[in-house]
Write a protein that holds these residues in place. Structure first.
Motif, PDB file in Angstrom:
ATOM      1  N   SER A  83      63.115  78.834 -39.984  1.00 42.45           N
ATOM      2  CA  SER A  83      62.843  78.507 -41.376  1.00 42.45           C
ATOM      3  C   SER A  83      64.108  77.916 -41.966  1.00 42.45           C
ATOM      4  O   SER A  83      65.209  78.265 -41.556  1.00 42.45           O
ATOM      5  N   MET A  84      63.933  77.005 -42.928  1.00 39.32           N
ATOM      6  CA  MET A  84      65.108  76.398 -43.570  1.00 39.32           C
ATOM      7  C   MET A  84      64.834  76.313 -45.073  1.00 39.32           C
ATOM      8  O   MET A  84      63.804  75.791 -45.484  1.00 39.32           O
ATOM      9  N   ALA A  85      65.767  76.844 -45.868  1.00 38.49           N
ATOM     10  CA  ALA A  85      65.585  76.843 -47.319  1.00 38.49           C
ATOM     11  C   ALA A  85      66.546  75.872 -47.970  1.00 38.49           C
ATOM     12  O   ALA A  85      67.703  75.759 -47.565  1.00 38.49           O
ATOM     13  N   GLU A  86      66.059  75.167 -48.975  1.00 43.49           N
ATOM     14  CA  GLU A  86      66.884  74.173 -49.669  1.00 43.49           C
ATOM     15  C   GLU A  86      66.585  74.225 -51.170  1.00 43.49           C
ATOM     16  O   GLU A  86      65.436  74.241 -51.577  1.00 43.49           O
ATOM     17  N   ARG A  87      67.656  74.230 -51.947  1.00 39.77           N
ATOM     18  CA  ARG A  87      67.524  74.266 -53.399  1.00 39.77           C
ATOM     19  C   ARG A  87      66.887  72.974 -53.931  1.00 39.77           C
ATOM     20  O   ARG A  87      66.075  72.991 -54.846  1.00 39.77           O
ATOM     21  N   ALA A  88      67.267  71.839 -53.336  1.00 41.00           N
ATOM     22  CA  ALA A  88      66.727  70.556 -53.778  1.00 41.00           C
ATOM     23  C   ALA A  88      65.302  70.386 -53.240  1.00 41.00           C
ATOM     24  O   ALA A  88      64.749  71.274 -52.607  1.00 41.00           O
ATOM     25  N   GLY A  89      64.732  69.190 -53.484  1.00 38.00           N
ATOM     26  CA  GLY A  89      63.353  68.961 -53.093  1.00 38.00           C
ATOM     27  C   GLY A  89      63.162  68.579 -51.640  1.00 38.00           C
ATOM     28  O   GLY A  89      62.030  68.481 -51.167  1.00 38.00           O
ATOM     29  N   ALA A  90      64.242  68.338 -50.917  1.00 36.19           N
ATOM     30  CA  ALA A  90      64.131  67.906 -49.525  1.00 36.19           C
ATOM     31  C   ALA A  90      65.486  68.048 -48.840  1.00 36.19           C
ATOM     32  O   ALA A  90      66.507  68.173 -49.517  1.00 36.19           O
TER      33      ALA A  90
ATOM     34  N   THR B  67      61.445  74.212 -49.875  1.00 34.91           N
ATOM     35  CA  THR B  67      62.306  73.483 -50.804  1.00 34.91           C
ATOM     36  C   THR B  67      62.139  74.035 -52.220  1.00 34.91           C
ATOM     37  O   THR B  67      61.220  74.809 -52.489  1.00 34.91           O
ATOM     38  N   HIS B  68      63.036  73.612 -53.099  1.00 37.70           N
ATOM     39  CA  HIS B  68      63.060  74.100 -54.481  1.00 37.70           C
ATOM     40  C   HIS B  68      63.177  75.621 -54.530  1.00 37.70           C
ATOM     41  O   HIS B  68      62.622  76.254 -55.430  1.00 37.70           O
ATOM     42  N   VAL B  69      63.830  76.194 -53.542  1.00 38.20           N
ATOM     43  CA  VAL B  69      64.047  77.641 -53.583  1.00 38.20           C
ATOM     44  C   VAL B  69      65.515  77.930 -53.259  1.00 38.20           C
ATOM     45  O   VAL B  69      66.202  77.127 -52.629  1.00 38.20           O
ATOM     46  N   THR B  70      65.950  79.089 -53.700  1.00 41.27           N
ATOM     47  CA  THR B  70      67.267  79.554 -53.290  1.00 41.27           C
ATOM     48  C   THR B  70      67.094  80.917 -52.635  1.00 41.27           C
ATOM     49  O   THR B  70      66.104  81.616 -52.870  1.00 41.27           O
ATOM     50  N   VAL B  71      68.047  81.254 -51.802  1.00 35.30           N
ATOM     51  CA  VAL B  71      68.034  82.576 -51.195  1.00 35.30           C
ATOM     52  C   VAL B  71      68.715  83.524 -52.165  1.00 35.30           C
ATOM     53  O   VAL B  71      69.803  83.238 -52.666  1.00 35.30           O
ATOM     54  N   THR B  72      68.055  84.629 -52.455  1.00 32.48           N
ATOM     55  CA  THR B  72      68.625  85.560 -53.428  1.00 32.48           C
ATOM     56  C   THR B  72      69.314  86.737 -52.750  1.00 32.48           C
ATOM     57  O   THR B  72      70.270  87.281 -53.291  1.00 32.48           O
ATOM     58  N   ALA B  73      68.844  87.142 -51.575  1.00 29.93           N
ATOM     59  CA  ALA B  73      69.470  88.293 -50.917  1.00 29.93           C
ATOM     60  C   ALA B  73      69.182  88.285 -49.431  1.00 29.93           C
ATOM     61  O   ALA B  73      68.162  87.763 -48.971  1.00 29.93           O
TER      62      ALA B  73
END
Ligand SMILES: Cc1cc2nc3c(=O)[nH]c(=O)nc-3n(C[C@H](O)[C@H](O)[C@H](O)COP(=O)(O)OP(=O)(O)OC[C@H]3O[C@@H](n4cnc5c(N)ncnc54)[C@H](O)[C@@H]3O)c2cc1C
Ligand code: SF4
Lengths: 463, 76
Positions: free
Chosen positions: A180-187, A214-220
């Motif tokens: 899985s890969m999380a990104e704050r931006a849209g892509a 995308t459009h997510v941040t990791v909180t913990a």
């Protein structure tokens, strides 16, 4: 400086290089190649001879190279005194002395700062210490990650979809690992290449089985009872179970050792002039302290004299060569660092290359190929000029666009190109999140091909 | 023997992958992967790849015997 003095420096001067990696090594070789015969000392806090980093996220993860065996080849003998495994901890500009962690002090006549950057760690220290939470900058980082990937984790979670993160995700998929890969931006790659190209990178990742968020941040980051990471919590309240987490949130500049030295050094790097001479904190240029590589921040005539920080392999090499040359030259013999920014990356089987400064571009034209085919050339424009180009599996065109950038060629691209599709007739917004760009400034173009004979041609600002 | 490829210069012509397939490999259509520290028995093939690269993108040391001993002496 008098000719005498310079001659003495070249014959018996003392040159100290702090940071014994790509930039440090290439600078040392250039100094010797250009006839420096004095004392040369390389100080590096890593206990290894200089090694190459780009393979660490590519062939090393794929098992084609050992992460511990990427040492850089030598262009020549450098006859240097190596101080490896010991960090520089301070600089006394007035006394021209570098302090070392072991209490030693080394005097210099000329100093080169090439301390690079380090991986930005996960911001919650306790979570960052969980077993399975990794970064990727050093060969030890790479060896650790390789070992964890070989152990067959249930899922790898990559935080941050820049180049490094995307390369790791790509390698995981190739190894058959769920990722899985999380990104704050849209892509992915949005900061480097903009939203239009980013959406191609997003498609590539998803098609190859990456669970892209995308459009997510990791909180913990959540650990289990024995201190191993077991899950990742996201800002959309989802929770993803993972036993390896790769934190890929960019880098921090290694400038702490310069705090209080009086140099213009800080979190954004060490500022220097186009001749690689460091500025002091008053903004006055020094004449015996030079900077090169990832830690440097220097003005580029082609790009409105903006200070560019380039974390690019090719920049480290070119800037090191220029800095070394200027360290043992004077006046008109000195050269500006006018290197055309360029980098490469490779992910999901696609070769990505770029020249110029894409984030300067407001608009983008696909001049060749098509986004849908994942084989194309994109050209970025800023204030009516071509400022950058990117290729996906289309590298052979890049050099042509590099010449366009050097000449300040007009944008939109006026000439017809081979393989131009209907979608490439009009520029579209490039889709950078924050196009904070200066709107005025003299326009400068480059002519000539060899870095040694590039001549600046000034045009007064037209705005 | 140590080697590095300047992938800004590399044009993916694949001559190296043809001449020293255990050291250089194309990955996808134009990406090049390589082993920066190949085994000694690859020396001749690597030397041929270095010479054949049309854009001189490959830098290697220790390609001859003398180079090999120099390499050994400055690893510390
Ligand atoms: C995984 C990975 C993949 C990459 N892929 C690409 C790519 O595909 N394309 C591309 O263009 N670029 C890529 N890069 C970037 C490229 O590797 C860097 O631009 C390059 O390493 C910069 O070299 P440098 O010598 O300036 O800095 P560094 O390599 O960071 O070296 C600085 C050295 O100084 C040492 N140091 C720091 N502080 C001190 C101190 N106080 N005292 C003594 N020593 C100190 C550090 O430990 C380090 O050894 C990649 C980087 C990484 C990590
Ligand atoms: S021969 Fe040179 S240009 Fe061709 S793939 Fe190898 S390194 Fe690249």
């Amino acid at each position: 400086m008098s000719a005498d003095h310079l001659e003495r420096l070249r014959r018996e001067g003392r040159i100290v290089i702090v940071g014994a990696s790509l930039a440090g090594l290439r600078a040392a070789e250039t100094l010797r190649a250009e006839g420096f015969a004095g004392d040369l000392t390389l100080i590096g806090d890593e206990p290894h001879e200089p090694y190459d980093r780009p393979p660490l996220s590519k062939s090393a993860l794929l098992g084609m190279a050992s992460p511990l065996r990427t040492q850089l080849p030598r262009r020549r003998e450098i006859d240097a005194k190596w101080r490896l495994g010991v960090a520089a901890t301070g600089l006394d500009l007035a006394a021209k002395r570098v302090r070392l962690a072991d209490g030693d002090e080394v005097e210099y006549d000329r100093l080169l700062i090439a301390t690079g950057v380090r991986a930005r760690p996960w911001f919650k220290e306790e979570e960052a210490r969980l077993d399975g939470v990794c970064v990727l900058r050093t060969r030890e980082d790479a060896a650790d990650l390789v070992r964890r990937l070989r152990a067959g984790p249930r899922r790898v979670f990559v935080i941050g979809a820049g180049f490094a993160g995307s390369e790791v995700a790509s390698a995981c998929r190739e190894l058959g690992l769920p990722v899985s890969m999380a990104e704050r931006a849209g892509a992915p790659l949005v900061g480097a290449l903009g939203g239009v190209i980013g959406s191609v990178a997003a498609d590539l990742a998803t098609e190859h089985g990456v669970d892209l968020r995308t459009h997510v941040t990791v909180t913990a980051l959540e650990g289990d009872t024995v201190g191993r990471v077991r899950a990742v919590h996201l800002s959309d309240e989802s929770v993803v179970e993972a036993d390896v987490v790769v934190v890929s949130l960019g880098s921090l500049r290694n400038t702490e050792w310069l705090t209080g030295s009086g140099l213009g050094a800080g979190p954004r790097g060490v500022a220097c002039d186009a001749g690689c001479r460091a500025f002091d904190f008053r903004g006055i240029v020094t004449d015996d302290v030079f900077v090169a590589g990832d830690v440097a921040r220097s003005p580029h005539a082609l790009f409105g004299y903006q200070f560019l920080s380039l974390e690019h392999w090719g920049n480290a090499v070119a800037q090191a060569e220029t800095a070394a040359h200027n360290m043992i030259c004077d006046g008109a013999d000195r050269r500006p660092h006018l290197w055309m920014p360029a980098f490469w990356s490779s992910m999901f089987g696609v070769n990505i290359k770029s020249v110029g400064v894409p984030p300067m571009g407001e608009h983008l034209m696909i001049t060749q190929g098509s986004l849908a085919e994942r084989r194309f050339t994109g050209v970025y424009g800023h204030q009516g000029r071509v400022v950058a180009a990117v290729t996906f599996d289309n590298a052979r065109w890049l050099e042509f666009y590099q010449r366009q950038i050097e000449r300040g060629a007009p944008f939109p691209v006026e000439f017809p190109t081979l393989d131009r599709r209907p979608e490439g007739r009009q520029p579209v917004p490039a889709g950078f999140p924050d196009p904070s760009l200066p709107t005025h400034g003299p326009m400068v173009t480059l002519s000539g091909y060899s870095p040694a004979d590039q001549q600046l041609v000034f045009h007064p600002s037209r705005h | 023997m140590r080697l590095v490829v300047d992938l800004n210069k590399c044009q993916g012509y694949a001559q190296c992958a043809f001449l020293a397939p255990d050291v250089f490999a194309m990955h996808g259509e134009e990406s090049l992967l390589y082993d920066p520290r190949p085994e000694d028995e690859q020396r001749e093939r690597v030397a041929r790849a270095v010479a054949a690269c049309p854009v001189q993108a490959i830098t290697a040391d220790g390609l001859d015997r003398a180079g090999a001993s120099q390499e050994a002496s400055d690893v510390r």
